[in-house]
Design a protein around this motif. Sequence first.
Motif, mmCIF file in Angstrom:
data_model
loop_
_atom_site.group_PDB
_atom_site.id
_atom_site.type_symbol
_atom_site.label_atom_id
_atom_site.label_comp_id
_atom_site.label_asym_id
_atom_site.label_seq_id
_atom_site.Cartn_x
_atom_site.Cartn_y
_atom_site.Cartn_z
ATOM 1 N N UNK A 158 77.930 33.259 5.804
ATOM 2 C CA UNK A 158 77.698 32.239 4.740
ATOM 3 C C UNK A 158 78.763 32.235 3.881
ATOM 4 N N UNK A 159 79.430 33.535 3.361
ATOM 5 C CA UNK A 159 80.489 33.590 2.766
ATOM 6 C C UNK A 159 81.646 32.960 3.197
ATOM 7 N N UNK A 160 81.788 33.408 4.605
ATOM 8 C CA UNK A 160 82.948 32.582 5.367
ATOM 9 C C UNK A 160 82.623 30.957 5.160
ATOM 10 N N UNK A 161 81.610 30.625 5.435
ATOM 11 C CA UNK A 161 81.429 29.086 5.499
ATOM 12 C C UNK A 161 81.634 28.310 4.014
ATOM 13 N N UNK A 162 81.201 29.261 2.964
ATOM 14 C CA UNK A 162 81.461 28.587 1.567
ATOM 15 C C UNK A 162 83.007 28.630 1.666
ATOM 16 N N UNK A 163 83.688 29.565 1.921
ATOM 17 C CA UNK A 163 85.437 29.700 1.950
ATOM 18 C C UNK A 163 85.864 28.446 2.657
ATOM 19 N N UNK A 164 85.220 28.086 3.862
ATOM 20 C CA UNK A 164 85.907 26.913 4.654
ATOM 21 C C UNK A 164 85.597 25.559 3.836
ATOM 22 N N UNK A 165 84.268 25.606 3.406
ATOM 23 C CA UNK A 165 83.842 24.359 2.403
ATOM 24 C C UNK A 165 84.812 24.201 1.301
ATOM 25 N N UNK A 166 85.216 25.259 0.635
ATOM 26 C CA UNK A 166 85.914 24.979 -0.419
ATOM 27 C C UNK A 166 87.354 24.797 -0.100
ATOM 28 N N UNK A 167 87.819 25.075 0.968
ATOM 29 C CA UNK A 167 89.246 24.661 1.648
ATOM 30 C C UNK A 167 89.174 23.380 1.913
ATOM 31 N N UNK A 168 87.991 22.754 2.485
ATOM 32 C CA UNK A 168 87.927 21.336 2.730
ATOM 33 C C UNK A 168 87.807 20.468 1.330
ATOM 34 N N UNK A 169 87.148 20.966 0.603
ATOM 35 C CA UNK A 169 86.795 20.462 -0.749
ATOM 36 C C UNK A 169 88.254 20.101 -1.410
ATOM 37 N N UNK A 203 89.942 24.477 -10.639
ATOM 38 C CA UNK A 203 88.514 25.124 -10.564
ATOM 39 C C UNK A 203 88.115 25.518 -9.084
ATOM 40 N N UNK A 204 88.538 24.570 -8.256
ATOM 41 C CA UNK A 204 88.188 24.803 -6.751
ATOM 42 C C UNK A 204 89.059 26.079 -6.288
ATOM 43 N N UNK A 205 90.096 26.154 -6.798
ATOM 44 C CA UNK A 205 91.074 27.305 -6.300
ATOM 45 C C UNK A 205 90.628 28.482 -6.829
ATOM 46 N N UNK A 206 90.045 28.613 -8.256
ATOM 47 C CA UNK A 206 89.430 29.621 -8.871
ATOM 48 C C UNK A 206 88.135 30.301 -8.039
ATOM 49 N N UNK A 207 87.435 29.001 -7.615
ATOM 50 C CA UNK A 207 86.095 29.717 -6.720
ATOM 51 C C UNK A 207 86.612 30.362 -5.471
ATOM 52 N N UNK A 208 87.884 29.502 -4.691
ATOM 53 C CA UNK A 208 88.118 29.971 -3.467
ATOM 54 C C UNK A 208 88.682 31.361 -3.873
ATOM 55 N N UNK A 209 89.584 31.685 -4.545
ATOM 56 C CA UNK A 209 90.097 33.051 -5.002
ATOM 57 C C UNK A 209 88.841 34.097 -4.568
ATOM 58 N N UNK A 210 87.898 33.720 -5.631
ATOM 59 C CA UNK A 210 86.593 34.613 -5.790
ATOM 60 C C UNK A 210 86.029 34.676 -4.503
ATOM 61 N N UNK A 211 85.822 33.621 -3.675
ATOM 62 C CA UNK A 211 85.372 33.951 -2.403
ATOM 63 C C UNK A 211 86.086 34.607 -1.369
ATOM 64 N N UNK A 212 87.470 34.582 -1.511
ATOM 65 C CA UNK A 212 88.139 35.338 -0.536
ATOM 66 C C UNK A 212 88.168 36.827 -0.983
ATOM 67 N N UNK A 213 88.114 37.227 -2.024
ATOM 68 C CA UNK A 213 88.071 38.628 -2.406
ATOM 69 C C UNK A 213 86.478 39.157 -2.368
ATOM 70 N N UNK A 214 85.505 38.355 -2.420
ATOM 71 C CA UNK A 214 84.057 38.805 -1.954
ATOM 72 C C UNK A 214 84.187 39.033 -0.630
ATOM 73 N N UNK A 215 84.583 37.831 0.035
ATOM 74 C CA UNK A 215 84.606 37.993 1.562
ATOM 75 C C UNK A 215 85.354 39.383 2.051
#
Length: 199
Positions: free
Chosen positions: A120-131, A146-158
């Motif tokens: 689900x974390x990987x999918x969220x990263x893919x969704x944010x890249x698409x966005x 804002x999207x880049x900030x969320x994606x950065x957080x998602x990458x490190x958590x992933x």
Amino acid sequence: MDDLKLVCAGNIIRLRTAAKLTQAELAQKLNYSDKSVSKWERGEAVPDAYILKAMSEIFGVSVDFLLTSHDRWERRPNDKTPQGLSKSAIIGIAMAGILFLAMLAFVILWIQGEVLWILLVYALGVALITLLVLHSIWRRGRANYYIIAALTLCVFVGIFLSGYAFGHHNWWQCLLLIVPAELIVFCCSRLKQRKKPEK
């Protein structure tokens, strides 16, 4: 010239109110004073080329659109694709589709006895890249930070959860990198062009 001032004033008012911005908020985005915006909207002056270009990017219209009379006010041209489909709806459908497929895979694996939350974390990263991609194309990059900030957080958590999933429980240190990474994104978002002197 007076006609041009009035046409431009009417277009700025309509676009600003449609975007739900106050004069002060528009002025802040343009790095100008709200008095200047008020002057443009009263038809006392026409913004210079630099400001017209900046406004066209904020509202998602061409400079020509700002200076042209519209007998019948219509939705902003960039709100829809050439086929008439809502861009916001397309972005929403794309993201929901990605998350749905990830959830479907997660549930199927769960039924088979394997619980992979990391999916689900990987999918969220893919969704944010698409966005990010669609937002950059259709919304001219507004709010991309804002999207880049969320994606950065998602990458490190992933990265952390991937290590944890594969038995590396000491990867928590990578979470310490979130703070400086987010600070870099924030500082980049504050970079602005120098304010032009008011005419």
